[in-house]
Design a protein around this motif. Structure first.
Motif, PDB file in Angstrom:
ATOM      1  N   ARG A  62       0.873  -1.171   0.000  1.00 20.30           N
ATOM      2  CA  ARG A  62       0.000   0.000   0.000  1.00 20.30           C
ATOM      3  C   ARG A  62       0.909   1.219   0.000  1.00 20.30           C
ATOM      4  O   ARG A  62       1.629   1.475   0.970  1.00 20.30           O
ATOM      5  CB  ARG A  62      -0.897   0.001   1.227  1.00 20.30           C
ATOM      6  N   ARG A 120       1.017   5.257  -0.435  1.00 18.55           N
ATOM      7  CA  ARG A 120       0.100   6.386  -0.333  1.00 18.55           C
ATOM      8  C   ARG A 120      -1.263   5.801  -0.001  1.00 18.55           C
ATOM      9  O   ARG A 120      -1.388   5.117   0.987  1.00 18.55           O
ATOM     10  CB  ARG A 120       0.122   7.169  -1.646  1.00 18.55           C
ATOM     11  N   ASP A 121      -2.286   6.047  -0.789  1.00 15.90           N
ATOM     12  CA  ASP A 121      -3.597   5.420  -0.578  1.00 15.90           C
ATOM     13  C   ASP A 121      -3.914   4.472  -1.722  1.00 15.90           C
ATOM     14  O   ASP A 121      -5.083   4.285  -2.075  1.00 15.90           O
ATOM     15  CB  ASP A 121      -4.689   6.498  -0.482  1.00 15.90           C
ATOM     16  N   TYR A 122      -2.896   3.891  -2.291  1.00 21.23           N
ATOM     17  CA  TYR A 122      -3.031   3.090  -3.503  1.00 21.23           C
ATOM     18  C   TYR A 122      -2.564   1.668  -3.231  1.00 21.23           C
ATOM     19  O   TYR A 122      -1.456   1.466  -2.742  1.00 21.23           O
ATOM     20  CB  TYR A 122      -2.187   3.748  -4.609  1.00 21.23           C
TER      21      TYR A 122
END
Length: 153
Positions: A32, A34-36
Motif C-alpha cells: 500500500r 500512499r492510498d493506492y
C-alpha cells in the motif's frame, strides 16, 4: 496487544506449504503506497535503489511537479544507462494489522517498460529489517506486535 521488542524471525517448511516445488519464481508482492494498493512489486535484494515505474506513478494520481530532480543514472544489467525522471517519497504500508509497518520510501521514478509497477531494493528492505526467502516466497519483518509477513502473490 502485547508489544514485542525483538521478535525472532525465521522460516519453516510450514511457510512453504502452499507452493509447488521446485520453483524459480520471483518474489512479487502487494504493498500500500500512499492510498493506492499496488500490485506487481518485485522484491530485489540485488537492487541498490527503490524504483517506481512511471505508469504506476501516473495511475496513483501524483502530479509530476512532486518529483525532485536527480541526475544520477541507473545502470541496467546490460550496461544501458537509464535516467530517472526524479525522486518521490511515498508512505508505504505492508503487513496485516497489527503486524504491519508504515515507512517512507524514496523511489526513483523511471519511464521505461517493465512487468512490474515498482521494485523494492536494499534501502527499504534494510530500513524494514526485512528477511526475504525466495524458497518460501516470503518477506518477514519485525513490528511492535511481533513478526509481520508478506507472501508472494
Amino acid at each position: 496487544m502485547a508489544r514485542l521488542d525483538n521478535p525472532n524471525i525465521g522460516f519453516s517448511e510450514e511457510d512453504a506449504r502452499r507452493l509447488h516445488h521446485p520453483h524459480d519464481d520471483a518474489l512479487v508482492i502487494n504493498i500500500r503506497a500512499r492510498d493506492y494498493n499496488m500490485h506487481r512489486v518485485l522484491v530485489d535484494n540485488g537492487s541498490s535503489t527503490d524504483i517506481l515505474y512511471y505508469p504506476a506513478f501516473q495511475q496513483m494520481g501524483i502530479i509530476r511537479e512532486r518529483l525532485i530532480p536527480t541526475n544520477a543514472p541507473l545502470v541496467s544489467f546490460g550496461g544501458i544507462r537509464v535516467y530517472p525522471l526524479g525522486v518521490v517519497t511515498l508512505s508505504v504500508t505492508v503487513g496485516d494489522y497489527p503486524q504491519q509497518i508504515t515507512k517512507d520510501v524514496v523511489f526513483l521514478v523511471v519511464d521505461c517498460s517493465s512487468a512490474y509497477n515498482a521494485i523494492l531494493g536494499r534501502p527499504t528492505l534494510n530500513a524494514w529489517k526485512a528477511v526475504t526467502s525466495t524458497y518460501h516466497l516470503m518477506v518477514k519483518f519485525p513490528t511492535e506486535y511481533g513478526g509481520g509477513e508478506l507472501r508472494a502473490n
